[in-house]
Design a protein around this motif. Structure first.
Motif, mmCIF file in Angstrom:
data_model
loop_
_atom_site.group_PDB
_atom_site.id
_atom_site.type_symbol
_atom_site.label_atom_id
_atom_site.label_comp_id
_atom_site.label_asym_id
_atom_site.label_seq_id
_atom_site.Cartn_x
_atom_site.Cartn_y
_atom_site.Cartn_z
ATOM 1 N N SER A 122 -0.192 -5.223 -17.346
ATOM 2 C CA SER A 122 -0.522 -3.581 -17.406
ATOM 3 C C SER A 122 -1.647 -3.281 -16.383
ATOM 4 C CB SER A 122 -1.407 -3.791 -18.826
ATOM 5 O OG SER A 122 -2.158 -2.452 -18.887
ATOM 6 N N ALA A 123 -1.400 -2.271 -15.781
ATOM 7 C CA ALA A 123 -2.359 -1.661 -14.786
ATOM 8 C C ALA A 123 -3.753 -1.713 -15.290
ATOM 9 C CB ALA A 123 -1.774 -0.544 -14.487
ATOM 10 N N THR A 124 -4.136 -1.409 -16.532
ATOM 11 C CA THR A 124 -5.456 -1.107 -17.216
ATOM 12 C C THR A 124 -6.097 -2.463 -17.458
ATOM 13 O OG1 THR A 124 -4.424 -0.489 -19.191
ATOM 14 C CG2 THR A 124 -4.999 1.222 -17.742
ATOM 15 N N SER A 202 -3.278 -8.042 -7.876
ATOM 16 C CA SER A 202 -4.349 -7.417 -8.563
ATOM 17 C C SER A 202 -5.474 -8.295 -8.857
ATOM 18 C CB SER A 202 -3.533 -6.957 -9.735
ATOM 19 O OG SER A 202 -4.660 -6.305 -10.641
ATOM 20 N N PRO A 205 -8.175 -4.049 -12.767
ATOM 21 C CA PRO A 205 -7.778 -2.841 -13.376
ATOM 22 C C PRO A 205 -7.647 -1.907 -11.890
ATOM 23 C CG PRO A 205 -9.033 -3.324 -14.893
ATOM 24 C CD PRO A 205 -9.473 -4.465 -13.802
ATOM 25 N N SER A 206 -6.517 -1.252 -11.752
ATOM 26 C CA SER A 206 -6.171 -0.409 -10.799
ATOM 27 C C SER A 206 -6.477 -0.836 -9.338
ATOM 28 C CB SER A 206 -7.194 0.974 -11.034
ATOM 29 O OG SER A 206 -6.825 1.502 -12.351
ATOM 30 N N THR A 207 -6.147 -1.992 -9.287
ATOM 31 C CA THR A 207 -6.614 -2.639 -7.874
ATOM 32 C C THR A 207 -5.371 -3.225 -7.274
ATOM 33 O OG1 THR A 207 -7.194 -4.879 -8.684
ATOM 34 C CG2 THR A 207 -8.673 -3.285 -8.370
ATOM 35 N N GLN A 209 -1.864 -4.020 -5.282
ATOM 36 C CA GLN A 209 -1.268 -3.872 -3.951
ATOM 37 C C GLN A 209 -0.289 -4.661 -3.750
ATOM 38 O OE1 GLN A 209 -3.985 -4.636 -0.645
ATOM 39 N NE2 GLN A 209 -5.590 -4.999 -2.362
#
Length: 345
Positions: A122-124, A202, A205-207, A209
């Motif tokens: 999950s991205a979060t 990662s 969260p939200s890092t 690339q």
């Protein structure tokens, strides 16, 4: 006499005219057409040779790029694997008095090595939440690998990191750990949101690339000492530092028992990594489907199926990877990483 001169002049003129006509003879239409056809054949052969040479150079370039990507991936994962489980001297010198205390409660210590089979995070909440791959998805069967380690304080009490330890993005830690469970985290997995399937990194969260483009398949098996699939560990292994089998991430989980699951993860001694990397469209001259074995082609026995030498390869999605029939060059990469992962730290 006058008539004789006229006759001689006429004969001379006739002779001159005949000689001039013979000197103007040239190529016929048929000969011109034959010459044109031969010229076209030579030109087509030259163009075809140029196209084949250009395609050959494209394939050579693509193979070199795949080789570079494979070397970079293996070097990065080898370094991250060597760091996994590292503790700064202050905490390494004082192991936990009870390895199971607090593992299932609030602030529980997550294992230094863990993962999820056939999923993307999950991205979060990349550490704790994931989604299973759909069968038809690019990247189907790829796994998640999570590695943790501490940064290193320049010297005890300095409050400064020596920045020798990096995460999967190559970024060194600039802060020192405040307790034994304050660690850097790297989550590695395959994602297709970049337009090309890529190995992603990662660190929170939200890092996320991309670090390597063109990774279609990413497989991880865990070499364990004294672990029975989906069972809480009991006795100390006979050879506690040597892997006696390889298991999938889902085989490490003990349902409803976080402490037992984490205890299983603490017995991981090595990682078996397999990847399939692909080049750009048109990087090879052949358009055909290919079958790859990211974890190796070896058979479990004489009658075993190809790729079944690892204990979980028979029923693990992605361990037998069949590419679509396209013009992409592909390469399988397989290697093993020895870990410092240790119980009781």
């Amino acid at each position: 006499m006058e008539q004789h001169r006229v006759t001689l002049q006429l004969r001379a003129k006739g002779s001159f005219h005949t000689s001039k006509s013979r000197g103007q003879s040239g190529l016929t239409l048929v000969e011109l057409l034959v010459a044109l056809v031969i010229s076209l054949v030579i030109a087509l052969a030259a163009v075809s040779s140029l196209i084949v040479s250009r395609r050959g150079l494209t394939t050579v370039d693509a193979a070199a790029q795949l080789g570079d990507n494979a070397r970079f991936a293996s070097a990065l994962l080898l370094r991250l694997g060597a760091q996994a489980g590292f503790r700064d001297v202050e905490y390494a010198a004082t192991p936990r008095s009870n390895n199971t205390v607090g593992l299932a409660g609030a602030g529980a210590a997550n294992p230094d090595v863990s993962g999820v089979n056939n999923a993307y995070p999950s991205a979060t909440d990349p550490y704790n939440s994931s989604t299973a791959w759909r069968t038809s998805s690019v990247g189907y069967g790829s796994d998640i690998l999570i590695l943790r380690h501490q940064a290193v304080e320049t010297f005890p009490g300095s409050g400064r990191s020596d920045m020798t330890m990096i995460d999967c993005s190559g970024t060194p830690s600039t802060t020192v750990p405040v307790d034994r469970d304050d660690r850097m985290v790297s989550v590695l997995y395959v994602d297709v949101s970049q337009g090309e399937p890529s190995l992603m990194c990662s660190t929170g969260p939200s890092t996320a690339q991309p670090i390597i483009s063109g990774v279609e398949n990413f497989q991880v098996l865990y070499g364990v000492a004294g672990v029975t699939p989906n069972t809480a560990p009991t006795a100390t292994p006979v050879a506690p530092n040597v892997a006696d089998r390889y298991l999938r991430a889902d085989q490490m989980v003990v349902a409803g028992n976080t402490a037992a699951t984490n205890a299983n993860w603490s017995r991981v001694r090595s990682l078996r990594i397999g990847m399939v990397l692909r080049g750009a469209e048109g990087s090879t001259q052949q358009k055909e489907a290919q079958t790859f074995y990211p974890l190796g082609l070896a058979k479990a026995s004489v009658t075993g199926t190809a790729g079944s030498a690892m204990s979980s390869a028979r029923d693990d999605p992605g361990t037998i990877f069949t590419s679509p029939a396209d013009t992409r060059l592909r390469q399988a990469v397989t290697f093993t990483i020895q870990l410092r992962n240790k119980e009781g730290l």
